[in-house]
Design a protein around this motif. Structure first.
Motif, short mmCIF file in Angstrom:
data_model
loop_
_atom_site.label_atom_id
_atom_site.label_comp_id
_atom_site.label_asym_id
_atom_site.label_seq_id
_atom_site.Cartn_x
_atom_site.Cartn_y
_atom_site.Cartn_z
N ARG A 224 0.66 -1.04 -0.31
CA ARG A 224 0.06 -0.01 0.17
C ARG A 224 1.30 1.50 0.08
O ARG A 224 0.71 1.92 -0.44
CB ARG A 224 -0.70 0.03 1.08
N ASP A 225 1.98 1.40 0.42
CA ASP A 225 2.63 2.66 0.67
C ASP A 225 3.68 2.38 -0.62
O ASP A 225 3.47 3.44 -1.03
CB ASP A 225 4.25 2.18 2.10
N GLU A 226 4.06 1.78 -1.27
CA GLU A 226 4.60 1.74 -2.72
C GLU A 226 3.56 2.24 -3.43
O GLU A 226 3.89 3.13 -5.03
CB GLU A 226 4.84 -0.13 -2.48
N SER A 227 2.41 1.24 -3.62
CA SER A 227 1.30 2.34 -4.21
C SER A 227 0.91 3.88 -4.24
O SER A 227 1.24 4.32 -5.12
CB SER A 227 -0.04 1.93 -3.97
N VAL A 228 1.06 4.39 -2.48
CA VAL A 228 0.84 5.94 -2.38
C VAL A 228 2.40 6.42 -3.21
O VAL A 228 2.10 7.29 -3.79
CB VAL A 228 0.81 6.07 -1.44
N VAL A 229 3.43 4.97 -2.86
CA VAL A 229 4.85 6.79 -3.85
C VAL A 229 4.44 6.48 -5.51
O VAL A 229 4.56 7.25 -6.33
CB VAL A 229 5.71 5.59 -3.29
N LYS A 230 3.77 5.40 -5.75
CA LYS A 230 3.25 5.28 -7.46
C LYS A 230 2.31 6.35 -7.92
O LYS A 230 2.90 7.35 -8.96
CB LYS A 230 3.29 4.30 -7.51
N ILE A 231 1.05 6.65 -7.04
CA ILE A 231 0.31 7.41 -7.33
C ILE A 231 1.45 9.56 -7.97
O ILE A 231 1.24 9.74 -8.73
CB ILE A 231 -0.22 7.47 -6.20
N ALA A 232 2.44 9.18 -5.98
CA ALA A 232 3.03 10.46 -6.48
C ALA A 232 3.87 10.78 -7.62
O ALA A 232 4.10 11.84 -7.88
CB ALA A 232 3.83 10.47 -5.11
N GLU A 233 4.77 9.99 -7.32
CA GLU A 233 5.80 9.89 -9.03
C GLU A 233 4.59 9.71 -10.45
O GLU A 233 5.00 11.03 -11.52
CB GLU A 233 6.13 8.49 -9.00
N GLN A 234 3.76 9.20 -11.19
CA GLN A 234 3.14 9.87 -11.62
C GLN A 234 2.63 11.55 -11.71
O GLN A 234 2.26 12.06 -12.97
CB GLN A 234 1.46 8.43 -11.99
N PHE A 235 2.23 11.93 -10.56
CA PHE A 235 1.39 12.72 -10.87
C PHE A 235 2.97 14.02 -10.71
O PHE A 235 2.73 15.63 -11.70
CB PHE A 235 0.72 13.57 -9.55
N ASP A 236 4.68 13.65 -10.20
CA ASP A 236 5.14 14.29 -10.68
C ASP A 236 5.71 14.54 -11.88
O ASP A 236 6.21 15.13 -12.38
CB ASP A 236 6.20 13.29 -9.71
N ARG A 237 5.52 13.76 -13.05
CA ARG A 237 5.60 13.65 -13.91
C ARG A 237 4.93 14.49 -14.56
O ARG A 237 5.51 14.88 -16.11
CB ARG A 237 5.36 11.93 -14.81
N THR A 238 4.17 14.88 -14.37
CA THR A 238 2.98 15.85 -15.79
C THR A 238 3.50 16.77 -14.69
O THR A 238 3.00 18.40 -15.63
CB THR A 238 1.64 15.29 -15.29
N GLY A 239 3.31 17.92 -13.58
CA GLY A 239 2.82 19.16 -13.19
C GLY A 239 3.71 18.78 -12.02
O GLY A 239 4.40 18.16 -11.26
N SER A 240 3.18 20.49 -11.15
CA SER A 240 3.94 20.42 -9.24
C SER A 240 3.46 19.94 -8.39
O SER A 240 2.30 19.35 -8.90
CB SER A 240 3.97 22.25 -9.45
N ILE A 241 4.03 19.44 -7.57
CA ILE A 241 3.66 18.71 -6.84
C ILE A 241 4.31 18.98 -5.52
O ILE A 241 4.96 19.09 -5.44
CB ILE A 241 3.31 16.88 -7.28
N VAL A 242 3.05 19.05 -4.71
CA VAL A 242 3.64 18.95 -2.99
C VAL A 242 2.62 17.86 -2.15
O VAL A 242 1.83 17.79 -2.18
CB VAL A 242 3.40 20.51 -2.62
N VAL A 243 3.13 17.09 -1.65
CA VAL A 243 2.81 15.95 -0.85
C VAL A 243 2.91 16.45 0.85
O VAL A 243 3.27 17.19 1.68
CB VAL A 243 3.16 14.48 -0.71
N SER A 244 1.79 16.83 1.02
CA SER A 244 1.19 17.24 2.27
C SER A 244 1.11 16.54 3.48
O SER A 244 -0.26 15.31 3.43
CB SER A 244 0.07 18.36 2.61
N GLY A 245 1.56 15.65 4.63
CA GLY A 245 1.51 14.52 5.05
C GLY A 245 1.89 14.95 6.76
O GLY A 245 1.68 15.88 7.05
N ASN A 246 1.34 13.90 6.65
CA ASN A 246 2.15 13.74 8.85
C ASN A 246 2.93 12.39 9.08
O ASN A 246 2.38 11.37 9.27
CB ASN A 246 0.30 13.25 8.90
#
Length: 314
Positions: A224-246
């Motif tokens: 599951r954690d790996e999947s979340v990282v892959k989500i961030a990676e794919q959006f990073d390829r397309t535009g600017s991204i900020v991950v707001s985490g805890n």
């Protein structure tokens, strides 16, 4: 010959001796033992009271810090994201503080093109094949599967398709039509993989804020954690991204990005977005991404290399 009377006398003598011993021992020790126990109880009571006072003081201090951050944000944020188009992508483990992050982005003047809540089903490893199939069937003429990852990872492929309809296309590439965007999102919505705020996304965005949380702890936590990282990676390829985490340990997306020398150059992270301070900083990090094309790692974690917050905008 030992008769029954002898046994009775013997047992009586034993019990009498025990009774006398208990009485004498209690009388001898009652004073010192009782006094010692009383001192220990009194000491523990004082320690407990002091700890309670410390907790109350820390809670009060945290509340004042939150109020301070709220008041500062009202002065600093307005205008920092005016004219910018932002989409908010909320993950299941970041739902509790999504609204706070979104409000600070709006306070900064950004136009929210939509809020998309990914459901737990999206990152469930059992749905890998279904997500691959959906990425193919959900594609539309202006949102083709050409260029999508072909490595057989459903979350990665579907994330790439969603990024292509939620974010601006590269210069020279035809934009996704509103009808095709709605159709793609509807396909994932109807299958239970996501929901959208008021069931609408008004257009494409130039940046995305991914709101995440603590690492998963179930039997499939690593996947599951790996999947979340892959989500961030794919959006990073397309535009600017900020991950707001805890948090920034244990394998959540913030810790993975900060530990990756490549991802940390393009993805900004905030590790305390569950607080007003972190929500405030998330907007500043987004402004830095859009104006300076620079990523930073912010928050209170030991691996927040860039510090508490970005340089304040001029």
């Amino acid at each position: 010959m030992i008769n029954f009377r002898y046994h009775v006398v013997s047992l009586t003598a034993v019990f009498l001796a025990l009774a006398i011993g208990l009485v004498v021992g209690t009388a001898a020790l009652n004073g010192p033992v009782a006094d010692s126990l009383k001192e220990q109880v009194t000491g523990l009571r004082k320690d407990n009271q002091q700890l309670r006072q410390q907790v109350n003081s820390m809670e009060k201090q945290l509340g004042l810090e939150e109020e301070f951050a709220e008041q500062v944000s009202q002065v600093v944020l307005p205008g920092t994201l005016t004219g910018r188009r932002v989409v908010v992508l909320s993950l299941p483990n970041g739902r509790d503080h999504t609204e706070g992050v979104l409000k600070k982005i709006q306070q900064a003047g950004a136009t929210i093109t939509g809020r998309v809540d990914l459901q737990d089903k999206f990152i469930n490893p059992d749905n890998n094949s279904n997500l691959l199939e959906l990425a193919v069937t959900a594609a539309r003429p202006t949102a083709q599967t050409t260029g999508l990852p072909g490595n057989g990872h459903g979350v990665e492929t579907s994330s790439a398709l969603l990024a292509s309809v939620l974010l601006d296309r590269p210069q020279g590439v035809a934009p996704v039509s509103d009808a095709d965007r709605r159709a793609v999102l509807a396909a994932y919505n109807n299958a239970g993989y996501l929901t959208t705020d008021d069931n609408k996304v008004t257009g494409s965005a130039e940046a995305v804020v991914v709101v995440s949380g603590q690492p998963y702890v179930d039997k499939d936590s690593e996947k599951r954690d790996e999947s979340v990282v892959k989500i961030a990676e794919q959006f990073d390829r397309t535009g600017s991204i900020v991950v707001s985490g805890n948090g920034s340990v244990g394998g959540n997306v913030v810790s993975v990005v900060r530990g990756d020398p490549v991802l940390s150059q393009t993805i900004s992270t905030v590790d305390n977005a569950n607080t007003v301070q972190g929500q405030f900083v998330s907007s500043l990090a987004l402004a830095q991404q859009l104006t300076e094309k620079k990523a930073g790692q912010y928050g209170v974690g030991d691996n927040a290399a860039s510090g508490l917050l970005p340089r304040l905008p001029q």
